[in-house]
Design a protein around this motif. Sequence first.
Motif, mmCIF file in Angstrom:
data_model
loop_
_atom_site.group_PDB
_atom_site.id
_atom_site.type_symbol
_atom_site.label_atom_id
_atom_site.label_comp_id
_atom_site.label_asym_id
_atom_site.label_seq_id
_atom_site.Cartn_x
_atom_site.Cartn_y
_atom_site.Cartn_z
ATOM 1 N N LYS A 333 0.742 -1.242 -0.223
ATOM 2 C CA LYS A 333 -0.092 -0.065 0.176
ATOM 3 C C LYS A 333 0.836 1.385 0.034
ATOM 4 C CE LYS A 333 -4.222 1.994 2.105
ATOM 5 N NZ LYS A 333 -5.068 1.879 3.288
ATOM 6 N N LYS A 338 -1.502 -0.491 -7.409
ATOM 7 C CA LYS A 338 -2.952 -0.888 -7.748
ATOM 8 C C LYS A 338 -2.936 -2.181 -8.389
ATOM 9 C CE LYS A 338 -5.298 2.695 -5.938
ATOM 10 N NZ LYS A 338 -6.053 2.210 -4.837
ATOM 11 N N PHE A 340 -4.477 -5.118 -10.719
ATOM 12 C CA PHE A 340 -5.571 -5.170 -11.877
ATOM 13 C C PHE A 340 -5.582 -6.971 -12.332
ATOM 14 C CE2 PHE A 340 -4.979 -0.999 -12.024
ATOM 15 C CZ PHE A 340 -6.373 -0.399 -12.525
ATOM 16 N N LYS A 356 -10.619 -10.247 -5.015
ATOM 17 C CA LYS A 356 -11.233 -8.952 -5.091
ATOM 18 C C LYS A 356 -11.285 -8.629 -3.650
ATOM 19 C CE LYS A 356 -15.034 -6.196 -6.670
ATOM 20 N NZ LYS A 356 -16.152 -6.162 -7.459
ATOM 21 N N GLN A 357 -11.650 -9.456 -3.016
ATOM 22 C CA GLN A 357 -12.011 -9.334 -1.295
ATOM 23 C C GLN A 357 -10.679 -8.807 -0.775
ATOM 24 O OE1 GLN A 357 -13.241 -12.707 1.079
ATOM 25 N NE2 GLN A 357 -14.207 -11.357 2.556
ATOM 26 N N LEU A 359 -7.817 -7.573 -2.167
ATOM 27 C CA LEU A 359 -7.457 -6.482 -2.728
ATOM 28 C C LEU A 359 -8.208 -5.071 -2.116
ATOM 29 C CD1 LEU A 359 -6.593 -7.328 -6.565
ATOM 30 C CD2 LEU A 359 -4.871 -7.040 -4.614
ATOM 31 N N GLU A 360 -9.531 -5.527 -2.003
ATOM 32 C CA GLU A 360 -10.340 -4.494 -1.344
ATOM 33 C C GLU A 360 -9.791 -3.929 -0.037
ATOM 34 O OE1 GLU A 360 -14.573 -4.051 -3.627
ATOM 35 O OE2 GLU A 360 -14.065 -5.697 -2.186
ATOM 36 N N LEU A 365 -6.875 -2.435 -4.500
ATOM 37 C CA LEU A 365 -7.559 -2.830 -5.647
ATOM 38 C C LEU A 365 -7.610 -1.777 -6.977
ATOM 39 C CD1 LEU A 365 -9.793 -4.903 -6.772
ATOM 40 C CD2 LEU A 365 -11.477 -3.598 -5.825
ATOM 41 N N VAL A 368 -10.756 -6.316 -10.824
ATOM 42 C CA VAL A 368 -10.909 -7.579 -11.248
ATOM 43 C C VAL A 368 -12.040 -8.017 -12.235
ATOM 44 C CG1 VAL A 368 -11.319 -9.944 -9.854
ATOM 45 C CG2 VAL A 368 -10.157 -7.942 -8.565
#
Length: 392
Positions: A333, A338, A340, A356-357, A359-360, A365, A368
């Motif tokens: 972070k 970022k 993808f 996705k969960q 990365l969020e 994120l 995705v």
Amino acid sequence: MPRRKLSEYRAKNLVNHAIGEDYVGWSILDLDDLKKVDGYDSYVVKVDQAVKGRFKKGLVLLNVEHKDLKSSAKQLMNEGYNSLLVEPYVEHVDQSERYLALHHGRDGFTVAYSRNGGVNVEQNPHSIEYFRLGDDFDWDNLATVTNIEVDKLQALVKLFKDNHFASLEINPYVADRRSLNVLDVAVEIDDAGQYFTRAWNETDIRSPRKLSGSEEQIHVLNDNSPASFSLSVLNPNGSIFLLLSGGGASIVIADEVYNQGLGDELANYGEYSGNPNTEETYIYTKELIKLIIDSKAPKKVLFIGGAVANFTDIAKTFAGIIAALDDQAAALKKQHLKVFVRRGGPNQEIGLAKIKQALEGHGILGGVYGPDVSISDALGFALKELKDEEKW
């Protein structure tokens, strides 16, 4: 795709086989490999790592007796090189050395020849003759000039075409009408060609620099797994990182980066394939994350991509990727990174949802996507993110 160099060992095997000549040589990657060297009174020991001007740099040792092979190899390895070539020493007169090169460009194939071959050929550019190949090309004349038989010259051109060479340089060679003795060969290839030929593969490619720690680790991983892994660092301070699956998709993605004018920002190239397990993808991703953290680029994107897999379990491979991202989430972070993702295949719904969960949750994120979005479009979103100054 980037041009890269084959090992001289592989290049000489290919060239000699094509022209019908025998070849004797040993690829030495560690000192234990010297045990297989035998049968001759003296040898040549040289660095086989795509280094230009080896002779002038003292990286070619001539007329080495068998008892001195180990000390000679150690001498070169102590310079930081890990790939050597040992061959029988061939006595010849320097004045008999010739130069031959084959290149392919927009205008087709060109043969370059000089009767002043050897280490000083570049200092005598006026001595080089050029022959452009065409439908009505006079092969007999070229054979007379080069002292190489027509069938052998044509075999070299066929070898070049069939195996995705970008250039072929034989310097020097010694020839008469009975034999062609190839003393030194340099072959550049388009590395995407490895997916279309069985004559060479990733393990035959050499770099003049010492491999990074991450590259070394992936070599070890590849050697000890039924799956396939490769990793090449292109720009240690690049901003675009690729975690790719499958050779076909890898070619498309890397080409698109170059087409968008961002080739200089491409940090790495490589891929995994062959349905690796969770632990293996964890190790691979961990090494790539090290490169991301070490890069001095102010902003970065990681593109995790591939075509729609037939056999690779997306949930299983993504589990390893997610675990590696979890380990370094805080550091990533801070990198203004970022991520993808575009992937499809068995268990894609589970894999895509979980990544996705993750990365969020880590605040990295980018996007995705499944097979409903093309690879090129998904990559385009990542490159747009990198170019968008307002988001950084």
